[in-house]
Scaffold this motif. Structure first.
Motif, PDB file in Angstrom:
ATOM      1  N   GLY A 167       1.167  -1.248   0.257  1.00  0.00           N
ATOM      2  CA  GLY A 167      -0.217   0.013   0.243  1.00  0.00           C
ATOM      3  C   GLY A 167       0.794   1.258  -0.076  1.00  0.00           C
ATOM      4  O   GLY A 167       0.416   3.041   0.327  1.00  0.00           O
ATOM      5  N   GLU A 170      -3.514 -10.979  -1.587  1.00  0.00           N
ATOM      6  CA  GLU A 170      -3.808 -10.378  -0.759  1.00  0.00           C
ATOM      7  C   GLU A 170      -2.209  -9.346  -0.817  1.00  0.00           C
ATOM      8  O   GLU A 170      -1.451  -9.508  -0.782  1.00  0.00           O
ATOM      9  N   THR A 171      -3.318  -8.556  -0.626  1.00  0.00           N
ATOM     10  CA  THR A 171      -2.724  -6.694  -0.429  1.00  0.00           C
ATOM     11  C   THR A 171      -3.002  -5.823   0.923  1.00  0.00           C
ATOM     12  O   THR A 171      -3.913  -6.148   1.253  1.00  0.00           O
ATOM     13  N   GLN A 172      -2.777  -4.907   1.196  1.00  0.00           N
ATOM     14  CA  GLN A 172      -2.792  -3.906   2.015  1.00  0.00           C
ATOM     15  C   GLN A 172      -2.903  -1.750   1.045  1.00  0.00           C
ATOM     16  O   GLN A 172      -2.833  -2.520  -0.090  1.00  0.00           O
ATOM     17  N   ASN A 173      -3.878  -2.159   1.851  1.00  0.00           N
ATOM     18  CA  ASN A 173      -4.925  -0.547   0.163  1.00  0.00           C
ATOM     19  C   ASN A 173      -4.409   0.541   1.977  1.00  0.00           C
ATOM     20  O   ASN A 173      -5.161   0.166   2.805  1.00  0.00           O
ATOM     21  N   GLY A 193      -7.355  -0.759   3.910  1.00  0.00           N
ATOM     22  CA  GLY A 193      -6.530  -1.993   4.425  1.00  0.00           C
ATOM     23  C   GLY A 193      -6.784  -3.427   3.980  1.00  0.00           C
ATOM     24  O   GLY A 193      -6.063  -3.039   2.739  1.00  0.00           O
ATOM     25  N   ARG A 194      -6.565  -4.606   4.986  1.00  0.00           N
ATOM     26  CA  ARG A 194      -6.029  -5.581   4.249  1.00  0.00           C
ATOM     27  C   ARG A 194      -7.176  -6.471   2.839  1.00  0.00           C
ATOM     28  O   ARG A 194      -8.511  -6.110   3.340  1.00  0.00           O
TER      29      ARG A 194
END
Length: 356
Positions: free
Chosen positions: A18, A117-120, A124-125
């Motif tokens: 992110g 799976e990423t973060q924003n 968030g997740r």
């Protein structure tokens, strides 16, 4: 697997954490790779390579409950929130007909699948299932929402996880564009005759294939009684008019591997820079207004009368979005939609007469 540079790996780490600005497809383009290659560089960390039995995997997506699905091409992004179900797979063709999740799938074009799976920074997740063409172009994505079944997601990923989780993928060159007849070699009168004899809109693709003409070419040649060029600003008129009246419309957006469909009203229409957007709770559309090179009004005969569509084309004469009125099977077209579509301004600058 192709060799992934450290620069690509670092870019994926920054994006998935992110901390990088921009979308994955744009970051990949700046690096000279496809989005699929960028995502695959995360295999073994926050990306899981999945099995290639796409039909079985699609049937399992119902277990996830509510999800947000995304299908796009280079000119428009189409997002819907709903649940999978009522999926049917026949060979390389797939259908999902479950209310808000309405998809046509061309599975022969699906080359790669990943759990990501990423973060924003805002949400968030983020966990998703993502599918890519053999050339690394994104086809379809399925994102978990706050209402999704996370345990079902974990079980699906475990069941479809491939043993090989090495970073990278092998991509093929993009498929060549189909070679069609030159205008002079098209029997236009015969094309018109068969066009006028159609009884179902689904016969349209076969008609073009039988005459070996592209979609845009067919519209140009068939005559103004069947296809007329509109002002490019017609999209904004359609969306704003539908929002004001509450008219239920259908919005089709697709690529080589999937077509995603919205059916229902649209409410919040916003123009921001080059983009025109629909910003509704369960449907969003982000379309590059400046990339509409041509818009067309198209009339397709059916048993019950005619289906009228508004079709958008880019500078390469590729169709990237289609709009029409909601219509139940074996029912005539909604006269309110037909009135709206027929009243759109033609490309020569004249306003069409609106039928009472």
């Amino acid at each position: 697997m192709s060799v992934i540079s450290e620069k690509v790996k670092d870019a994926w780490v920054a994006f998935s954490a992110g901390t990088a600005k921009g979308y994955a497809v744009d970051i990949a383009a700046e690096l000279g790779v496809t989005e699929g290659e960028l995502v695959a560089s995360g295999c073994g960390r926050n990306v899981v390579r999945l099995d290639t039995d796409w039909g079985d995997l699609i049937a399992r997506l119902e277990d996830l409950g509510e999800v947000m699905i995304l299908t796009r091409n280079k000119n428009v992004v189409h997002e819907k929130t709903g649940t999978f179900g009522n999926a049917s797979i026949g060979g390389e063709m797939g259908l999902v007909l479950n209310g808000d999740v309405d998809l046509r799938l061309f599975l022969g074009r699906w080359g790669h699948g990943f759990a990501v799976e990423t973060q924003n920074a805002k949400s968030g997740r983020r966990r998703s299932i993502q599918f890519y063409d053999h050339d690394g172009t994104a086809i379809h994505k399925v994102f978990l929402t706050a209402n999704s079944n996370a345990d079902a997601y974990d079980a699906l990923v475990a069941d479809y996880r491939l043993e090989n989780q090495a970073p990278g993928i092998d991509v093929l060159p993009s498929l060549p564009k189909p070679v069609t007849r030159s205008d002079d070699d098209v029997d236009v009168e015969n094309l018109r005759a068969h066009w006028q004899r159609m009884t179902d809109v689904h016969q349209f693709h076969s008609l073009l294939k039988d005459f070996n003409v592209s979609r845009h070419q067919g519209l140009r040649l068939v005559g103004r009684d069947l296809a007329e060029r509109l002002e490019p600003g017609s999209l904004r008129i359609v969306l704003e008019s539908a929002a004001q009246s509450g008219l239920s419309i259908m919005v089709f957006v697709g690529n080589g591997g999937a077509i995603q469909i919205h059916t229902g009203p649209v409410e919040n229409i916003r123009e921001m820079g080059d983009w025109i957007n629909v910003m509704d709770p369960r449907f969003t559309l982000h379309l590059r207004n400046d990339l509409i090179a041509e818009a067309w009004l198209v009339r397709k005969p059916i048993r019950e009368g005619v289906v009228t569509t508004v079709e958008l084309y880019d500078a390469e004469f590729s169709n990237f979005a289609i709009l029409c009125g909601e219509r139940a099977p074996k029912s005539p077209e909604n006269p309110e939609w037909q009135k709206l579509a027929e009243g759109l301004p033609r490309f020569d600058g004249t306003q069409a007469a609106v039928a009472e």
